[in-house]
Scaffold this active site. Structure first.
Site, PDB file in Angstrom:
ATOM      1  N   HIS A 195       0.846  -1.189   0.000  1.00  0.00           N
ATOM      2  CA  HIS A 195       0.000   0.000   0.000  1.00  0.00           C
ATOM      3  C   HIS A 195       0.881   1.238   0.000  1.00  0.00           C
ATOM      4  CE1 HIS A 195      -2.897   2.886   2.284  1.00  0.00           C
ATOM      5  NE2 HIS A 195      -3.142   2.940   0.981  1.00  0.00           N
ATOM      6  N   SER A 196       0.628   2.137  -0.938  1.00  0.00           N
ATOM      7  CA  SER A 196       1.252   3.451  -0.944  1.00  0.00           C
ATOM      8  C   SER A 196       2.777   3.362  -1.054  1.00  0.00           C
ATOM      9  CB  SER A 196       0.809   4.219   0.305  1.00  0.00           C
ATOM     10  OG  SER A 196       1.177   5.574   0.243  1.00  0.00           O
TER      11      SER A 196
END
Length: 323
Positions: free
Chosen positions: A172-173
């Protein structure tokens, strides 16, 4: 929820010497949970975003089960890490190097529900200050040297795969580059990658975090033919930037409707395709799922986003239907 087993361990770091004494540099905390009946052939490794920790995969801010539990319910063994220098993975600047800036409330608002951004799925009202306090409490600094941090991530994740076997990597991210790097190190042990709103764009710069000098990463990637410097990568004909570790690897790029990170897909997808990955862009609004921002893994409709991923895994990795 059926019964499960859980535990934790650390992937250890290297011994280093400082002022004549020995210390451990960059261990990685790993929490695991296994369903009573494992129905899926590969475990899932959940890798949190920048300045956060593995808790972001647990309960959502409004108290619902997060993706960690959803994967267990679907029959997967789940490994949830705290990246080196984050959460339960110890950090001291004398050993790990300078620390980056703190994560402000203002930066959180810019990332998760920017003014005029159209976010409608955030799990608490933007003016709910107590909820915002609880959300921000999980955030800390990260190493100032982005390339060094990504190198530690990839090294420890590779060691984790050596221990647990072939696995699905879910990022994520700011952990998105860690997925590309661990495939570079252990291509035979990466069954697939799900990159949720990954850091970008290609060769992009994130204020307070750093630059992706090697295209998708700040740390060096292995290209064929070899590229020895970031400048050689930047000036190369894109179609020649093959990455052996990503050849044929199933990759899902999951993006929401209102996040600035979603726009990065327009450069990341062709870069991955040129690299040789079997890339599919899972664009939530195109799939009828609207209003999501950068925190889609814990927004109000996080289960709908999870279902998209579960269906992709079933199709792309020929896995049993988790339903």
């Amino acid at each position: 929820m059926k019964r499960s087993r859980r535990g934790n361990f650390w992937v250890t770091g290297a011994r280093v010497t400082h002022n004549g004494k020995s210390y451990q540099k960059g261990p990685m905390y790993v929490a695991w949970e296994s369903p009573e009946h494992i129905t899926q052939p590969y475990p899932v490794v959940l890798v949190h975003g920048g300045t956060l920790q593995g808790t972001e995969w647990l309960d959502t801010p409004d108290g619902r089960p997060g993706w960690a539990q959803r994967f267990v319910e679907a029959g997967f063994v789940v490994f949830r890490v705290d990246r080196p220098g984050h959460g339960r993975s110890p950090y001291h600047p004398d050993i790990m190097g300078p620390v980056g800036p703190a994560f402000s409330y203002e930066r959180a608002r810019e990332v998760y529900f920017p003014e005029g951004g159209g976010e409608t799925q955030w799990p608490f009202e933007p003016d709910d200050e107590a909820a915002f306090d609880a959300f921000i409490a999980a955030y800390g600094p990260m190493p100032a040297d982005l390339a060094a941090s990504q190198t530690l991530d990839a090294d420890r994740l590779a060691e984790l795969l050596d221990r647990i076997g072939k696995a699905i990597i879910v990022t994520h991210s700011a952990s998105g580059p860690s997925g590309w790097l661990v495939a570079d190190r252990r291509p035979d042990l990466v069954a697939g990658i799900v990159a949720v709103e990954p850091m970008g764009p290609v060769f992009g710069h994130t204020p307070g975090i750093g630059s992706l000098d090697w295209g998708l990463t700040a740390a060096p990637l292995t290209f064929d033919p070899p590229r020895k410097t970031p400048e050689q990568v930047r000036t190369a004909e894109p179609s020649t930037l093959k990455i052996p570790g990503l050849q044929g690897v199933p990759v899902a790029l999951l993006t929401g409707e209102t996040s600035a990170f979603a726009s990065y897909a327009s450069s990341i997808v062709p870069f991955l395709r040129n690299a040789g990955a079997n890339i599919q862009h899972l664009d939530l609004p195109a799939l009828g799922i609207h209003g999501n921002g950068h925190g889609l893994i814990y927004e109000r409709n996080s289960d709908s986003a999870f279902k998209v991923v579960a269906q992709w895994l079933e199709k792309s990795l020929s896995m049993p239907d988790p339903a």
